[in-house]
Scaffold this active site. Structure first.
Site, PDB file in Angstrom:
ATOM      1  CB  ALA A 232      -0.862  -0.007   1.257  1.00 11.86           C
TER       2      ALA A 232
ATOM      3  N   GLY B 210       0.587  -5.223   0.675  1.00 16.78           N
ATOM      4  CA  GLY B 210      -0.541  -5.268  -0.270  1.00 16.78           C
ATOM      5  C   GLY B 210      -0.144  -5.869  -1.596  1.00 16.78           C
TER       6      GLY B 210
ATOM      7  CD  GLU C  88      -2.528  -7.762   2.324  1.00 14.63           C
ATOM      8  OE1 GLU C  88      -3.136  -7.998   3.386  1.00 14.63           O
ATOM      9  OE2 GLU C  88      -2.200  -6.619   1.955  1.00 14.63           O
TER      10      GLU C  88
ATOM     11  CD  GLU D  44       1.582  -5.989   5.478  1.00 13.38           C
ATOM     12  OE1 GLU D  44       0.911  -6.028   4.432  1.00 13.38           O
ATOM     13  OE2 GLU D  44       2.386  -6.897   5.781  1.00 13.38           O
TER      14      GLU D  44
HETATM   15  N1  T1G Z   1       4.644   3.412   0.030  1.00  9.69           N
HETATM   16  C1  T1G Z   1       5.117   4.649  -0.249  1.00  9.69           C
HETATM   17  N2  T1G Z   1       6.425   4.932  -0.564  1.00  9.69           N
HETATM   18  C2  T1G Z   1       7.262   3.894  -0.585  1.00  9.69           C
HETATM   19  C3  T1G Z   1       6.848   2.567  -0.286  1.00  9.69           C
HETATM   20  C4  T1G Z   1       5.467   2.342   0.027  1.00  9.69           C
HETATM   21  N3  T1G Z   1       4.986   1.128   0.295  1.00  9.69           N
HETATM   22  N4  T1G Z   1       7.932   1.762  -0.386  1.00  9.69           N
HETATM   23  C5  T1G Z   1       8.971   2.556  -0.734  1.00  9.69           C
HETATM   24  N5  T1G Z   1       8.578   3.824  -0.859  1.00  9.69           N
HETATM   25  C6  T1G Z   1       9.409   4.978  -1.242  1.00  9.69           C
HETATM   26  C7  T1G Z   1      10.543   5.264  -0.257  1.00  9.69           C
HETATM   27  O1  T1G Z   1      10.122   6.109   0.757  1.00  9.69           O
HETATM   28  C8  T1G Z   1      11.570   5.937  -1.167  1.00  9.69           C
HETATM   29  O2  T1G Z   1      11.182   7.270  -1.346  1.00  9.69           O
HETATM   30  C9  T1G Z   1      11.389   5.216  -2.493  1.00  9.69           C
HETATM   31  O3  T1G Z   1      10.077   4.632  -2.445  1.00  9.69           O
HETATM   32  C10 T1G Z   1      12.378   4.092  -2.725  1.00  9.69           C
HETATM   33  O4  T1G Z   1      12.338   3.244  -1.596  1.00  9.69           O
HETATM   34  C11 T1G Z   1      -2.560  -3.322   2.558  1.00  9.69           C
HETATM   35  C12 T1G Z   1      -1.336  -1.962   4.668  1.00  9.69           C
HETATM   36  C13 T1G Z   1      10.364  -2.048  -1.594  1.00  9.69           C
HETATM   37  C14 T1G Z   1      12.285  -3.071  -0.468  1.00  9.69           C
HETATM   38  O5  T1G Z   1       6.442  -2.167   4.043  1.00  9.69           O
HETATM   39  O6  T1G Z   1      10.626  -2.161   2.047  1.00  9.69           O
HETATM   40  O7  T1G Z   1       0.873  -2.909   2.186  1.00  9.69           O
HETATM   41  O8  T1G Z   1      13.079   8.380  -0.217  1.00  9.69           O
HETATM   42  O9  T1G Z   1      14.679   3.724  -0.809  1.00  9.69           O
HETATM   43  O10 T1G Z   1      15.989   0.336  -1.040  1.00  9.69           O
HETATM   44  O11 T1G Z   1      -1.796  -4.975   3.983  1.00  9.69           O
HETATM   45  O12 T1G Z   1      11.161   0.413  -0.167  1.00  9.69           O
HETATM   46  O13 T1G Z   1      13.085   8.088  -2.689  1.00  9.69           O
HETATM   47  O14 T1G Z   1      11.447   9.645  -1.580  1.00  9.69           O
HETATM   48  O15 T1G Z   1      13.326   1.870   0.217  1.00  9.69           O
HETATM   49  O16 T1G Z   1      15.079  -0.232  -3.340  1.00  9.69           O
HETATM   50  C15 T1G Z   1       3.952  -2.762   3.153  1.00  9.69           C
HETATM   51  C16 T1G Z   1       8.141  -0.879   2.098  1.00  9.69           C
HETATM   52  C17 T1G Z   1       3.170  -1.486   3.135  1.00  9.69           C
HETATM   53  C18 T1G Z   1       7.486  -2.196   1.910  1.00  9.69           C
HETATM   54  C19 T1G Z   1      12.603  -1.078  -1.959  1.00  9.69           C
HETATM   55  N6  T1G Z   1       5.129  -2.610   2.327  1.00  9.69           N
HETATM   56  N7  T1G Z   1       9.201  -0.632   1.146  1.00  9.69           N
HETATM   57  O17 T1G Z   1      13.761  -0.752  -1.276  1.00  9.69           O
HETATM   58  O18 T1G Z   1      14.134   1.654  -2.142  1.00  9.69           O
HETATM   59  S1  T1G Z   1       1.755  -1.618   4.196  1.00  9.69           S
HETATM   60  C20 T1G Z   1       6.309  -2.317   2.859  1.00  9.69           C
HETATM   61  C21 T1G Z   1      10.385  -1.286   1.230  1.00  9.69           C
HETATM   62  C22 T1G Z   1       0.657  -2.577   3.301  1.00  9.69           C
HETATM   63  C23 T1G Z   1      -1.371  -3.916   3.204  1.00  9.69           C
HETATM   64  C24 T1G Z   1      -0.558  -3.022   4.050  1.00  9.69           C
HETATM   65  C25 T1G Z   1      11.461  -0.850   0.281  1.00  9.69           C
HETATM   66  C26 T1G Z   1      11.626  -1.783  -0.936  1.00  9.69           C
HETATM   67  P1  T1G Z   1      12.255   8.389  -1.459  1.00  9.69           P
HETATM   68  P2  T1G Z   1      13.688   2.640  -0.980  1.00  9.69           P
HETATM   69  P3  T1G Z   1      14.859   0.241  -1.990  1.00  9.69           P
END
Ligand code: T1G
Ligand code: NAD
Length: 707
Positions: free
Chosen positions: A63, A108, A111, A131
């Protein structure tokens, strides 16, 4: 179709492509685009099957976390609950939908993938439900579909730990149906043609892996106990267990509703706000306003470390673990042998614990080249000095490095308190000198304080910031003041802890209070771990700077004079058994009472809350001074330093975020109370006073500063 989601066709196979860089998050417009595509596919008789794939470097990373901040309690209709029906619509699509995964399918994203009928993946892809690392739980039926695909035990582990699973393991678990070598889309299209026209299995209807109540009861009980220990104080892991348990006891629909309730409870908790602050904070600290992204980096293909003691040995391992050959120099053979033996032992322990393979250990050891001379230093792209903490010795070493190192080499010091500019003055190239302050144990702690000297060049700064990520560290740029940021704040923190013991509390009560607050370890035990003599040496070095008449802790120096340096001498504030287990030592309590009486310090009952307030608020106050003096770029930088270097609980977001959560007005008033009781050491920081009076937060201060 929206520009975030494209629908195309390869003859009779539809292709849904998500294009929302950088990580294809499910931002507004993406679920809607997918929904529209599924609708069109259902209407198109020419389509036999569909492939959904991510554009760019990854599948869907979840998400859009940025949207969470916009959600208000109870109003998640734009969030996950809107996403749930879409997943059912995909599952009910009249054609088989094949999810093609590369990069990461997280949260997500997984999912979404599990709502498809089949999943294929590139061999280097990863899937996961991270999450809990954001203080929430899966909110789009991840806790309901995952146990149906991977079994209850694995689903529990993935949702509670939040760690990713490699594609190969996901295949073995039944999360993925095939690995595709080479061109993923091509392989997915071929797979889609194989399954076209066949009955499409719906994950939500699968029950065969949901186990029996008897089997599951033990699993859930063990998971709850484990999470209580490993994720102490966190609410999300327990909620994730409840949600997966609901999957084994309820229908898919009821289980999904139960998950939603738990998800919303977590999402609107302070813990989740704090952990989302940390998520973005770890990315924010990498940005240095006056060092542009395009600043050229100095290639670091080889390194050298001077001093193979507690820190030098660990730092050499960090470079070797990143695949960078590293020289390791000591003053004499005995010290070198000692250093190498410690490195060997540390690797052997990691192999024993399954963190590394024997092969990895052997390869890494080959990258560490011991030496007693500076001869080969001429080839090093970067040198890190980690000799005893004394200015004269460090300047001597930097004089040597200036003589032997090639032009353009980075000369870094691991000093924990000394002036980087003064160290740099021992060279003719101060622009190449910088502080790289690792934390003990250097091969474990994630934090790397990068200390900017007044002459440190932008190339050197940019290179160290980028290198920190390659070394598996979180690099935070800090200014060159005494103790930099982390230790400058840690001094007053440990001082207040010692004062509390001298005023009537006990070593174990002070440590217990901070441990219950969530710190990984109490301040007294931390002192024993790092070695009380390190601080003692530094205090002696700076005795001349102490302000007359200002109260100083009296017990720790006396313990050091008795040779009680902590764990390294099996006695400090605690006694230690052979396994280095801390034992409360009544002799210390008695000694402190005696010294306090001799110093005329009145004794009193001290509450747990006062212990926490004094230790945490002194961190906040010193942090605010550091911010206004410009030795930290942002308040969030201070938070990340404390979370990755000092065992501060991530679900509290760091000392500055915690203060914002408590309300700066309340924090300021409490500090004023302490100032009345304890004098000038508690003089409120002007910035804190200003923000409190303006009703603002440190987070707003960061935003306004636009750092
Ligand atoms: N939402 C918004 N921005 C995100 C994002 C996300 N999910 N993931 C990364 N970014 C932004 C980050 O802030 C950065 O921005 C840029 O993308 C590059 O990220 C419904 C509720 C995927 C392994 O927890 O673990 O789904 O600093 O530097 O090292 O049940 O990003 O450039 O402005 O980290 O290559 C669950 C979170 C969400 C994964 C890539 N998902 N992301 O790593 O790049 S909750 C997560 C990561 C959810 C559902 C629930 C990592 C990555 P900026 P980066 P990277
Ligand atoms: P240590 O006493 O464990 O090791 C220092 C090593 O330097 C010794 O092995 C010594 O033989 C070697 N040495 C001394 N002079 C030398 C020379 N001329 N050439 C080569 N080697 C020489 O000390 P440590 O705890 O590893 O601390 C090293 C530095 O790291 C200090 O500046 C300290 O402040 C800093 N630091 C320490 C910690 C910690 O927790 N111990 C944490 C962060 C930073």
């Amino acid at each position: 179709m929206s520009d975030l989601v494209q629908l195309s066709k390869d003859n009779d196979i539809a292709i849904i492509t998500i294009n929302n860089p950088p990580v294809n998050a499910l931002s507004p417009g993406v679920p809607e685009g997918i929904s529209e595509a599924i609708e069109q596919i259902n209407q198109d008789a020419g389509v036999k099957a569909a492939v959904l794939i991510g554009g760019g470097k990854t599948f869907v990373a979840g998400a859009d976390i940025k949207e969470f901040g916009k959600m208000t309690s109870g109003k998640t209709e734009r969030g996950t609950s809107a996403f749930l029906p879409l997943l059912v619509r995909i599952e009910d699509c009249s054609r088989p939908v094949v999810m093609a995964i590369h990069g990461t399918a997280f949260g997500g994203g997984l999912e979404l993938a599990m709502a498809g009928h089949y999943r294929v993946a590139s061999p280097d892809a990863q899937v996961g439900q991270p999450e809990v690392k954001l203080g929430i739980i899966p909110g789009a039926a991840g806790t309901q579909r995952l146990p149906r695909l991977a079994g209850v035990a694995k689903a529990l582990e993935m949702c509670v730990d939040g760690n990713p699973v490699k594609a190969k393991d996901a295949l073995a678990l039944g999360i993925v149906d095939r690995l595709i070598e080479g061109d993923l889309l091509k392989g997915a299209l071929a797979f889609a043609r194989e399954v076209a026209g066949k009955p499409a299995p719906k994950t939500r209807e699968r029950k065969e892996k949901l186990g029996t109540p008897a089997e599951n009861a033990a699993l859930f009980a063990a998971a709850r106990e484990n999470a209580k220990k490993k994720q102490r104080g966190m609410i999300a892991p327990q909620a994730a267990i409840d949600a997966v348990e609901a999957a084994t006891k309820m229908s898919f629909e009821d289980g999904s509703q139960e998950e939603q309730k738990l998800f919303v409870k977590c999402l609107f908790s302070d813990q989740s706000k704090a952990m989302i602050h940390v998520f973005f904070g770890e990315r924010e600290v990498a940005k240095v306003p006056d060092v542009p992204k395009e600043t050229p980096l100095i290639p670091v293909k080889s390194a050298a470390v001077v001093g193979a003691g507690t820190m030098g040995g660990g730092i050499a391992m960090v470079f070797a673990n990143a695949g960078i050959p590293v020289l390791l120099k000591e003053a004499d053979q005995a010290a070198l042998d000692r250093g190498l033996a410690t490195i060997q032992k540390n690797y052997a322990n990691s192999v024993k614990r399954g963190r590394f393979t024997q092969q990895f250990m052997d390869e890494r050891l080959k990258l560490i080249k011991p030496t007693l001379s500076y001869d080969d230093f001429a080839n090093a792209d970067m040198v890190i000095e980690a000799v005893f903490e004394g200015m004269a010795l460090k300047k001597e070493v930097f004089g040597e490095l200036d003589r032997v190192c090639k032009p353009g080499a980075i000369l870094a010091s691991n000093t924990s308190t000394l002036n980087i500019d003064e160290i740099a003055s021992a060279t003719k190239r101060p622009q190449a000198v910088i502080g790289t302050h690792f934390f003990s144990p250097a091969n474990v702690m994630r934090l790397l304080e990068i200390v900017r000297g007044k002459a440190s060049s932008k190339e050197v700064i940019a290179t160290c910031m980028a290198l920190s990520k390659k070394l598996g560290k979180v690099g935070v740029l800090v200014g060159n003041c005494r103790g930099f940021v982390g230790n400058r704040m840690f001094g007053p923190y440990r001082r207040e802890a010692q004062f509390l013991v001298e005023e009537g509390s006990t070593v174990e009560a002070v440590d217990g209070a901070l441990y219950n607050y969530g710190m990984a370890m109490g301040p007294m035990a931390t002192g024993d771990l790092a070695g009380l003599d390190v601080g003692w040496r530094i205090r002696k070095e700076y005795r001349h700077l102490e302000k007359p008449g200002v109260r100083q802790p009296l017990a720790e120096d006396k313990l050091c004079e008795m040779g009680r340096y902590g764990q390294k001498t099996s006695a400090g504030w605690y006694k230690y058994d052979a396994e280095r287990k801390a034992i409360v030592d009544p002799e210390v309590t008695a000694l402190v009472r005696k010294w306090a009486a001799e110093a005329g310090i009145p004794q009193r009952q001290i509450s747990e809350q006062e212990i926490v307030d004094r230790c945490i608020y002194i961190l906040v106050n010193e942090g605010a001074k550091i911010l206004e003096e410009g030795f930290a770029l942002r308040a969030v930088d201070i938070d990340i330093i404390y979370l990755t270097g000092y065992g501060f609980p991530n679900y509290r977001g760091g000392p500055m975020w915690y203060a914002d959560t408590m309300g700066l007005k309340k924090v300021y008033e409490r500090i004023c109370e302490f100032q009345k009781q304890h004098g000038e050491l508690w003089e409120p920081a002007p910035l804190l006073k200003k923000l409190a009076e303006q009703g603002k937060t440190f987070a707003e201060f960061d935003k306004e500063k636009g750092a």
